[in-house]
Design a protein around this motif. Sequence first.
Motif, PDB file in Angstrom:
ATOM      1  N   MET A   1      32.683 -19.086  78.248  1.00  0.00           N
ATOM      2  CA  MET A   1      31.846 -18.323  77.328  1.00  0.00           C
ATOM      3  C   MET A   1      32.597 -17.068  76.887  1.00  0.00           C
ATOM      4  N   ILE A 323      28.206  -9.774  90.031  1.00  0.00           N
ATOM      5  CA  ILE A 323      28.111 -11.231  90.220  1.00  0.00           C
ATOM      6  C   ILE A 323      29.494 -11.868  90.305  1.00  0.00           C
ATOM      7  N   MET A 329      38.211 -10.681  82.935  1.00  0.00           N
ATOM      8  CA  MET A 329      37.090 -11.090  82.077  1.00  0.00           C
ATOM      9  C   MET A 329      36.521  -9.871  81.340  1.00  0.00           C
TER      10      MET A 329
ATOM     11  N   ILE B 101      26.748 -17.742  82.722  1.00  0.00           N
ATOM     12  CA  ILE B 101      27.920 -16.878  82.951  1.00  0.00           C
ATOM     13  C   ILE B 101      28.207 -16.756  84.452  1.00  0.00           C
ATOM     14  N   ALA B 102      27.130 -16.693  85.242  1.00  0.00           N
ATOM     15  CA  ALA B 102      27.321 -16.591  86.699  1.00  0.00           C
ATOM     16  C   ALA B 102      27.993 -17.856  87.237  1.00  0.00           C
ATOM     17  N   GLU B 104      29.934 -19.932  85.404  1.00  0.00           N
ATOM     18  CA  GLU B 104      31.315 -19.955  84.865  1.00  0.00           C
ATOM     19  C   GLU B 104      32.224 -19.023  85.664  1.00  0.00           C
ATOM     20  N   ILE B 105      31.689 -17.884  86.060  1.00  0.00           N
ATOM     21  CA  ILE B 105      32.492 -16.927  86.846  1.00  0.00           C
ATOM     22  C   ILE B 105      32.963 -17.594  88.141  1.00  0.00           C
TER      23      ILE B 105
END
Lengths: 403, 218
Positions: A1, A323, A329, B101-102, B104-105
């Motif tokens: 993303m 997180i 990033m 997003i969590a 993907e991280i």
Amino acid sequence: MNLAVKDIKHNLGRFTLTAVGIGMLLMVVMGMGGIYRGIIEDATLLIDKIGADIWVVQHNTRGPFAEISRIPQNIDYRTLAIPGVVSARKFVQHTIQRSYQNKRLRMTVVGLDWPVDKGKWLPLVAGRILNQNHYEMVADRSLGMALGAKIKLGKDTYKVVGITSNMISSGGDGIGFFTVNDALDIQFNTPAEAIRLERAARGVRLRKSDQGLKQPGLIEYAYQESNQLPALESPRVSAVMLSIAPGASPEQISSIIAGWNDVSVFTREDERQLLLKGSVEKVRRQIGLFRALLTIISAIIMALILYTLTLDKLHSIALLKLIGASNWMILKLILQQAIVLGMLGFGIAYLLGQKIFPRFPRRVILSDDDLVQLALIVIAISVVSSFLGIWKAMKVAPNEALN
Amino acid sequence: MKTYGSGNTEVQAMQDASMNVAHGEIVALLGPSGAGKSTFLTAIGLINLPTSGRITIDNQLVVIGPQPMVNLKIFRRKHLGFVFQKSNLIPFLSARENVQIAIEINGFKPRAARKRALQLLDELGMDSRADNFPSMLSGGQQQRIAISRALANRPAVILADEPTAALDSHLGRQVMELFRDLAHKHGTAVIVVTHDQRSLDVFDTIYEMEDGIIKPMH
């Protein structure tokens, strides 16, 4: 993303307005570069287009593009006697400011040595070249004169028979091309009353001189027209341009002419460099410095904008860190936004410039090389400007998300 | 133990703060403001390490005193989930993207992460609001998205700091029940710091904290 794209899409209005602001700033930077290019192009256009290999000018002067130069008209006959010289053309240049259709008209008058030079090299966009020795002119479009228009300059009226595009002098004035004779008439036009007074004064001077007292018969001649007096020379021209035969050495021909003690001689490249390093040099430096200053200001403004955009996201950045998002990033988020902002600003600057620059009084030339260079500078500015935001983002602790 | 400052300005935020939580257990930590609950939570969340003591998560010794035994960022990412008083969603991401997003991280490809995010939203009854931004969601809905995100990487422990403080009693109870169901279903240990005494019946164990000391409440 891609977080940068997501943030931009979510705050599209604000981001677009910011990009427009940056774009307008970059447009000024782009414009300054374009003005500089325009000045160089305008300054050298005539020298490049007119196609002379050697310029013969007044002794100890740098020629008509640097200072006033006056040489006798008959220099052309002398130069034609040099082996290797195939043509010699008289050249006249001066600037006038008159009124045309109730508006101020500044025009650089260039005299062409008709019929040797009828102006075949002129970049005509309408009409034709000079077909007769008198009362015709070719005007640059920037002068605002239509084809067939007539203008009275001095005693005579001239008809516009051709229109050129972008023929501008180094001073930024549009050029009007006339024959040498007409150009001299315009330059040395003297009112009838002044001529009559000069004739009378000439007679009085002669009567008082030894020559007049010893030879009273001469006094009768003093009252005649100037061109009937063999002792008075015809008006001087600005320069004589030589074209040389293929294979002939311009340096060799120049060295012959340099041996004459009444003129100076320059090659085309000499004259070009004299122009660029003379009158244009200060303008070039000034614009260069101004451009550098604007670039620094743009970088500072971009840095502040990116810093503010980062401040707005500090909580999200802390949350991302909490997180487990990597520093890369977060760095990418800021860096990509900075580059998108810079490139979008560049695009807006280009599009706005395309609409606005043609309305400028002097030419603004956006060359491909300059645009690529500016694009690279913008990317560099974007990256450097984002450092402040990145530094702030890197300092944010994950526990700040809890506040 | 957690000590802030030194000398005359020394403050002991935690003194004897011990707690054992099993997989699938939901635990409440009660206590007045200033008791040290948030300090305790940030310590076991590996955000604000203790001055002394040990933290073991998922049978792994993570911290001895202020000294980390593992890479805290990676460990936090893989083993811990957080839910806060405010929903703490990223405002420029949709509900689905906040969860995605969590994931993907944690190294998942975007397509797989998207699929799992939608599954989690579906599980919490939020699939119909997947494309809404946080500003378009109610407080309860935002909290459900935050819980989905906390569950994204199948954590061993979910740490929730006053998760119902911004909700009315009905929604607050719903959220607590959701925590209990998820803890029992997924085998995740859930530690909830709360003031809300109306939903205490959903917890397996209740602790009380006062002056930096944690005691079981009977």
